[in-house]
Design a protein around this motif. Structure first.
Motif, PDB file in Angstrom:
ATOM      1  N   THR A   1       0.834  -1.202   0.000  1.00  0.00           N
ATOM      2  CA  THR A   1       0.000   0.000   0.000  1.00  0.00           C
ATOM      3  C   THR A   1       0.870   1.254   0.000  1.00  0.00           C
ATOM      4  OG1 THR A   1      -1.777  -1.130   1.169  1.00  0.00           O
ATOM      5  CG2 THR A   1      -1.768   1.273   1.284  1.00  0.00           C
ATOM      6  N   LEU A   2       1.902   1.256   0.827  1.00  0.00           N
ATOM      7  CA  LEU A   2       2.805   2.406   0.884  1.00  0.00           C
ATOM      8  C   LEU A   2       3.535   2.600  -0.443  1.00  0.00           C
ATOM      9  CD1 LEU A   2       4.298   1.959   4.461  1.00  0.00           C
ATOM     10  CD2 LEU A   2       2.686   3.719   3.720  1.00  0.00           C
ATOM     11  N   LYS A   3       3.951   1.503  -1.069  1.00  0.00           N
ATOM     12  CA  LYS A   3       4.631   1.593  -2.371  1.00  0.00           C
ATOM     13  C   LYS A   3       3.704   2.177  -3.427  1.00  0.00           C
ATOM     14  CE  LYS A   3       7.855  -2.172  -1.553  1.00  0.00           C
ATOM     15  NZ  LYS A   3       8.216  -3.552  -1.894  1.00  0.00           N
ATOM     16  N   ASP A   4       2.439   1.769  -3.400  1.00  0.00           N
ATOM     17  CA  ASP A   4       1.466   2.317  -4.353  1.00  0.00           C
ATOM     18  C   ASP A   4       1.277   3.814  -4.135  1.00  0.00           C
ATOM     19  OD1 ASP A   4       1.080  -0.182  -5.467  1.00  0.00           O
ATOM     20  OD2 ASP A   4      -0.815  -0.561  -4.417  1.00  0.00           O
ATOM     21  N   ARG A   5       1.146   4.212  -2.883  1.00  0.00           N
ATOM     22  CA  ARG A   5       0.985   5.638  -2.576  1.00  0.00           C
ATOM     23  C   ARG A   5       2.235   6.427  -2.981  1.00  0.00           C
ATOM     24  NH1 ARG A   5      -0.646   6.074   3.476  1.00  0.00           N
ATOM     25  NH2 ARG A   5      -0.448   8.277   2.999  1.00  0.00           N
ATOM     26  N   HIS A   6       3.413   5.842  -2.756  1.00  0.00           N
ATOM     27  CA  HIS A   6       4.681   6.477  -3.122  1.00  0.00           C
ATOM     28  C   HIS A   6       4.744   6.681  -4.637  1.00  0.00           C
ATOM     29  CE1 HIS A   6       9.093   6.729  -3.689  1.00  0.00           C
ATOM     30  NE2 HIS A   6       9.068   7.317  -2.507  1.00  0.00           N
ATOM     31  N   ALA A   7       4.357   5.654  -5.401  1.00  0.00           N
ATOM     32  CA  ALA A   7       4.359   5.751  -6.864  1.00  0.00           C
ATOM     33  C   ALA A   7       3.364   6.811  -7.339  1.00  0.00           C
ATOM     34  CB  ALA A   7       4.042   4.394  -7.479  1.00  0.00           C
TER      35      ALA A   7
ATOM     36  N   LEU B   1       4.737  21.327  -4.836  1.00  0.00           N
ATOM     37  CA  LEU B   1       5.897  20.448  -5.004  1.00  0.00           C
ATOM     38  C   LEU B   1       6.522  20.100  -3.653  1.00  0.00           C
ATOM     39  CD1 LEU B   1       7.628  22.006  -8.136  1.00  0.00           C
ATOM     40  CD2 LEU B   1       6.463  19.799  -8.003  1.00  0.00           C
ATOM     41  N   THR B   2       6.666  21.083  -2.802  1.00  0.00           N
ATOM     42  CA  THR B   2       7.253  20.856  -1.483  1.00  0.00           C
ATOM     43  C   THR B   2       6.400  19.907  -0.654  1.00  0.00           C
ATOM     44  OG1 THR B   2       8.307  23.029  -1.507  1.00  0.00           O
ATOM     45  CG2 THR B   2       8.015  21.987   0.642  1.00  0.00           C
ATOM     46  N   THR B   3       5.097  20.116  -0.678  1.00  0.00           N
ATOM     47  CA  THR B   3       4.183  19.251   0.072  1.00  0.00           C
ATOM     48  C   THR B   3       4.262  17.812  -0.433  1.00  0.00           C
ATOM     49  OG1 THR B   3       2.695  21.107   0.486  1.00  0.00           O
ATOM     50  CG2 THR B   3       1.769  18.888   0.716  1.00  0.00           C
ATOM     51  N   LEU B   4       4.238  17.634  -1.744  1.00  0.00           N
ATOM     52  CA  LEU B   4       4.311  16.291  -2.320  1.00  0.00           C
ATOM     53  C   LEU B   4       5.644  15.615  -1.992  1.00  0.00           C
ATOM     54  CD1 LEU B   4       2.704  16.981  -5.830  1.00  0.00           C
ATOM     55  CD2 LEU B   4       1.679  15.716  -3.927  1.00  0.00           C
ATOM     56  N   LYS B   5       6.728  16.369  -2.059  1.00  0.00           N
ATOM     57  CA  LYS B   5       8.046  15.808  -1.747  1.00  0.00           C
ATOM     58  C   LYS B   5       8.145  15.391  -0.287  1.00  0.00           C
ATOM     59  CE  LYS B   5      10.624  18.214  -5.339  1.00  0.00           C
ATOM     60  NZ  LYS B   5      11.633  19.236  -5.645  1.00  0.00           N
ATOM     61  N   ARG B   6       7.587  16.199   0.602  1.00  0.00           N
ATOM     62  CA  ARG B   6       7.605  15.849   2.028  1.00  0.00           C
ATOM     63  C   ARG B   6       6.822  14.567   2.292  1.00  0.00           C
ATOM     64  NH1 ARG B   6       6.753  21.754   4.189  1.00  0.00           N
ATOM     65  NH2 ARG B   6       8.921  22.378   4.395  1.00  0.00           N
ATOM     66  N   GLU B   7       5.650  14.457   1.683  1.00  0.00           N
ATOM     67  CA  GLU B   7       4.827  13.268   1.864  1.00  0.00           C
ATOM     68  C   GLU B   7       5.528  12.043   1.274  1.00  0.00           C
ATOM     69  OE1 GLU B   7       1.552  10.880   2.967  1.00  0.00           O
ATOM     70  OE2 GLU B   7       2.335  12.784   3.675  1.00  0.00           O
ATOM     71  N   LYS B   8       6.143  12.213   0.128  1.00  0.00           N
ATOM     72  CA  LYS B   8       6.871  11.104  -0.503  1.00  0.00           C
ATOM     73  C   LYS B   8       8.021  10.640   0.393  1.00  0.00           C
ATOM     74  CE  LYS B   8       9.501  10.104  -4.602  1.00  0.00           C
ATOM     75  NZ  LYS B   8      10.313  10.730  -5.595  1.00  0.00           N
ATOM     76  N   LEU B   9       8.736  11.570   0.974  1.00  0.00           N
ATOM     77  CA  LEU B   9       9.829  11.227   1.880  1.00  0.00           C
ATOM     78  C   LEU B   9       9.306  10.520   3.126  1.00  0.00           C
ATOM     79  CD1 LEU B   9      12.802  11.313   2.666  1.00  0.00           C
ATOM     80  CD2 LEU B   9      12.408  13.608   3.590  1.00  0.00           C
ATOM     81  N   ARG B  10       8.180  10.987   3.658  1.00  0.00           N
ATOM     82  CA  ARG B  10       7.587  10.355   4.836  1.00  0.00           C
ATOM     83  C   ARG B  10       7.225   8.901   4.534  1.00  0.00           C
ATOM     84  NH1 ARG B  10       3.239   8.723   6.961  1.00  0.00           N
ATOM     85  NH2 ARG B  10       1.851   9.289   5.265  1.00  0.00           N
ATOM     86  N   LEU B  11       6.645   8.671   3.364  1.00  0.00           N
ATOM     87  CA  LEU B  11       6.297   7.308   2.974  1.00  0.00           C
ATOM     88  C   LEU B  11       7.538   6.447   2.805  1.00  0.00           C
ATOM     89  CD1 LEU B  11       3.452   7.935   0.368  1.00  0.00           C
ATOM     90  CD2 LEU B  11       3.220   7.075   2.694  1.00  0.00           C
ATOM     91  N   LYS B  12       8.571   7.014   2.197  1.00  0.00           N
ATOM     92  CA  LYS B  12       9.821   6.272   1.996  1.00  0.00           C
ATOM     93  C   LYS B  12      10.433   5.881   3.337  1.00  0.00           C
ATOM     94  CE  LYS B  12      14.279   6.620  -0.308  1.00  0.00           C
ATOM     95  NZ  LYS B  12      15.159   7.473  -1.098  1.00  0.00           N
ATOM     96  N   GLU B  13      10.416   6.804   4.287  1.00  0.00           N
ATOM     97  CA  GLU B  13      10.961   6.509   5.617  1.00  0.00           C
ATOM     98  C   GLU B  13      10.143   5.433   6.322  1.00  0.00           C
ATOM     99  OE1 GLU B  13      10.935  10.415   7.319  1.00  0.00           O
ATOM    100  OE2 GLU B  13      12.951  10.879   6.563  1.00  0.00           O
ATOM    101  N   GLU B  14       8.809   5.482   6.172  1.00  0.00           N
ATOM    102  CA  GLU B  14       7.970   4.465   6.803  1.00  0.00           C
ATOM    103  C   GLU B  14       8.221   3.108   6.159  1.00  0.00           C
ATOM    104  OE1 GLU B  14       3.344   3.502   8.003  1.00  0.00           O
ATOM    105  OE2 GLU B  14       3.833   5.457   7.169  1.00  0.00           O
ATOM    106  N   MET B  15       8.375   3.074   4.840  1.00  0.00           N
ATOM    107  CA  MET B  15       8.674   1.808   4.157  1.00  0.00           C
ATOM    108  C   MET B  15      10.002   1.236   4.649  1.00  0.00           C
ATOM    109  SD  MET B  15       7.343   2.192   0.232  1.00  0.00           S
ATOM    110  CE  MET B  15       8.224   3.690  -0.133  1.00  0.00           C
TER     111      MET B  15
END
Length: 57
Positions: free
Chosen positions: A9-15, A35-49
C-alpha cells in the motif's frame, strides 16, 4: 493488515506521489508549495517503508 500488504500500500501511494510530482513539475508554472508538500509526503512514505522493511528482518 499484514506487513507485506502495508508495504505494498505504501509503495502504491509512493508511486502515485511520484506521478503527481512529475505532472506538477511539467506544468508551465509549477506551484512550489505543492511540489514541497508532495516531496515531504513522498519522503515520509519512503521513511515508513524503510522502517517497516527493517522490522521485517
Amino acid at each position: 493488515m499484514n506487513l507485506q500488504a502495508r508495504l505494498d500500500t505504501l509503495k502504491d501511494r509512493h508511486a502515485n506521489l511520484e506521478a503527481r510530482l512529475a505532472s506538477e513539475d511539467r506544468r508551465p508554472a509549477p506551484d512550489s508549495e505543492t511540489l514541497t508538500t508532495l516531496k515531504r509526503e513522498k519522503l515520509r512514505l519512503k521513511e515508513e517503508m524503510a522502517r517497516l522493511s527493517g522490522s521485517a528482518h
